[in-house]
Design an enzyme around this catalytic site. Structure first.
Site, PDB file in Angstrom:
ATOM      1  N   TYR A 142       0.826  -1.218   0.000  1.00 34.53           N
ATOM      2  CA  TYR A 142       0.000   0.000   0.000  1.00 34.53           C
ATOM      3  C   TYR A 142       0.858   1.265   0.000  1.00 34.53           C
ATOM      4  CZ  TYR A 142      -4.095  -2.924   1.050  1.00 34.53           C
ATOM      5  OH  TYR A 142      -5.095  -3.875   1.012  1.00 34.53           O
ATOM      6  N   LYS A 191       2.979 -15.369   2.392  1.00 32.11           N
ATOM      7  CA  LYS A 191       2.883 -16.121   1.138  1.00 32.11           C
ATOM      8  C   LYS A 191       4.311 -16.504   0.757  1.00 32.11           C
ATOM      9  CE  LYS A 191       0.484 -17.677  -2.404  1.00 32.11           C
ATOM     10  NZ  LYS A 191      -0.350 -18.891  -2.285  1.00 32.11           N
ATOM     11  N   ASP A 223      -3.547 -18.066   1.737  1.00 34.33           N
ATOM     12  CA  ASP A 223      -4.709 -18.715   1.114  1.00 34.33           C
ATOM     13  C   ASP A 223      -5.317 -19.744   2.068  1.00 34.33           C
ATOM     14  OD1 ASP A 223      -2.212 -19.828   0.725  1.00 34.33           O
ATOM     15  OD2 ASP A 223      -2.614 -20.616  -1.270  1.00 34.33           O
ATOM     16  N   ASP A 247      -5.512  -6.448   5.892  1.00 35.49           N
ATOM     17  CA  ASP A 247      -6.690  -5.703   5.447  1.00 35.49           C
ATOM     18  C   ASP A 247      -7.803  -6.689   5.077  1.00 35.49           C
ATOM     19  OD1 ASP A 247      -8.353  -3.739   4.518  1.00 35.49           O
ATOM     20  OD2 ASP A 247      -7.193  -3.266   2.728  1.00 35.49           O
ATOM     21  N   ASP A 251     -11.197  -8.129   7.659  1.00 28.98           N
ATOM     22  CA  ASP A 251     -12.596  -7.970   7.243  1.00 28.98           C
ATOM     23  C   ASP A 251     -13.320  -9.325   7.236  1.00 28.98           C
ATOM     24  OD1 ASP A 251     -12.502  -5.275   7.028  1.00 28.98           O
ATOM     25  OD2 ASP A 251     -13.090  -5.172   4.926  1.00 28.98           O
TER      26      ASP A 251
END
Ligand code: NAD
Length: 357
Positions: A142, A191, A223, A247, A251
């Site tokens: 980001y 990852k 994942d 992020d 959620d």
């Protein structure tokens, strides 16, 4: 003890839910013999209307001078057409940067009294879960270099995920510290089978884990984590992860609790001063109706007591009061099921204050 708390009520339901949290903090102060000095500052659309900027300098200075900051929410349709840097939401990034806050803590917990709201299978909801997601907030993709160009395939665009040892080390430290006062387990999500930045992430987390052998440390690929959160969320205690993975996963975790009006958050930096806010927005659709659920902000105040003021017993006083009120069947509209009578924001707040007293 006297503590100074800066209040940023903001827009929409912000003022009413922050007032609710102040009432609850006053009840805690009375019970535990503390004095909290509250000072309010403008932020978001309200600040823009008064000063032409969503984050006035006076607000930043007031927050820097306080022991902790409690924020309601910002934003609303009235300010949606402003240029990006003047939109209310820009003030959130601005205040986090000004206070040097790099760690975002988001608990996602299922309350026994609200199990019906959990969208997962009943046996999974019955097992319960209490997860703390520690998300890196100021680095990674980001904030990395990005750009656009033109090549044989036409226009292309790129973003960069970049993490330093220091950035990973300090967020891992927050996670291991948090795990000490919880169930003692950290799941680090990356990852590393594909990304070099994740391989460094894993190395640093392992170095930090070696310094705290009493904490169990588990690696998990992102994942798999996305699947495990809905398959078996009770396996998690503290999750630590990068900005983008955090992020998305936070959620997902908030959704499996079934009630957005219940979820608090904290943003922390190097010192003890932090910024505390509910994860929901300014809910313009119900603003001014007095029916907002104040519990996410009240629980954010509990996190404030724990992480910024070091008042663990007082934090638990609030959390126990919220559990007690839910167990009594007190519900605002967002968490009431058909057949249950919904109380107002003020009535819910009064019930929590009564449970504290
Ligand atoms: P929202 O979270 O404000 O509302 C989503 C839905 O949840 C609405 O139906 C709302 O009524 C309900 N809801 C939210 N909080 C509630 C509460 N405490 N009690 C009862 N119901 C509640 O999300 P949105 O509608 O996408 O965004 C509205 C505005 O808030 C936008 O301007 C957005 O940019 C802003 N926003 C701000 C923050 C923040 O200040 N941190 C976060 C997210 C969105």
């Amino acid at each position: 003890m006297q503590h100074t708390i800066a209040l940023l009520p903001g827009d929409g339901i912000g003022p009413e839910i922050v007032q609710a949290a102040v009432d609850v903090l006053e009840a805690v102060a009375k019970k535990h013999r503390h004095t909290f000095a509250f000072q309010s500052y403008d932020i978001g659309g309200t600040a823009y209307d008064k000063t032409g900027h969503p984050l006035p300098e006076e607000t930043v200075a007031g927050c820097k001078a306080a022991d902790a900051v409690l924020l309601g929410a910002v934003g609303g349709p009235k300010w949606d057409t402003l240029p990006g840097h003047l939109r209310p939401e820009a003030a959130l990034l601005g205040i986090r940067a000004a206070l040097g806050l790099y760690a975002n803590l988001r608990p996602a917990k299922i309350y026994p009294a609200l199990k019906e709201a959990c969208p997962l299978r009943t046996d999974i909801a019955a097992a319960g879960f209490d997860i703390l997601i520690v998300r890196e907030l100021t680095g990674g993709i980001y904030f990395g270099e990005r750009g656009r160009g033109r090549g044989p395939g036409g226009e292309f665009a790129w973003d960069t995920e970049k993490y330093s040892w220091q950035e990973i080390g300090r967020i891992a430290e927050v996670a291991f510290r948090a795990a000490k006062s919880r169930k003692g387990k950290v799941t680090s999500i990356d990852k590393a089978n594909v990304l070099e930045s994740s391989r460094l992430w894993r190395e640093v987390v392992h170095e930090m884990a070696a310094l705290t052998p009493e904490i169990e440390c588990v690696d998990m690929l992102v994942d798999n984590a996305a699947m495990q959160l809905v398959r078996n969320p009770s396996q998690f205690d503290v999750i630590v992860t990068s900005n983008m993975f955090g992020d998305i996963l936070s959620d997902e975790a908030s959704q499996i609790t079934g009630s957005i009006g219940m979820l608090p958050s904290a943003s922390l930096g190097d010192g003890t001063r932090g910024l505390y806010e509910p994860i929901h927005g300014s809910a313009p659709d119900i603003a001014g109706k007095g029916i907002a659920n104040p519990l996410a902000t009240i629980l954010s105040a509990a996190m404030l007591l724990r992480h910024s003021l070091g008042l663990e017993a007082e934090a638990q006083t609030i959390e126990n009061a919220v559990e007690a009120v839910l167990a009594q069947g007190v519900r605002t509209g967002d968490i009431a099921v058909p057949g249950e009578t919904a109380v107002t924001c003020a009535e819910m707040t009064a019930a929590v204050c009564a449970a504290i007293a």
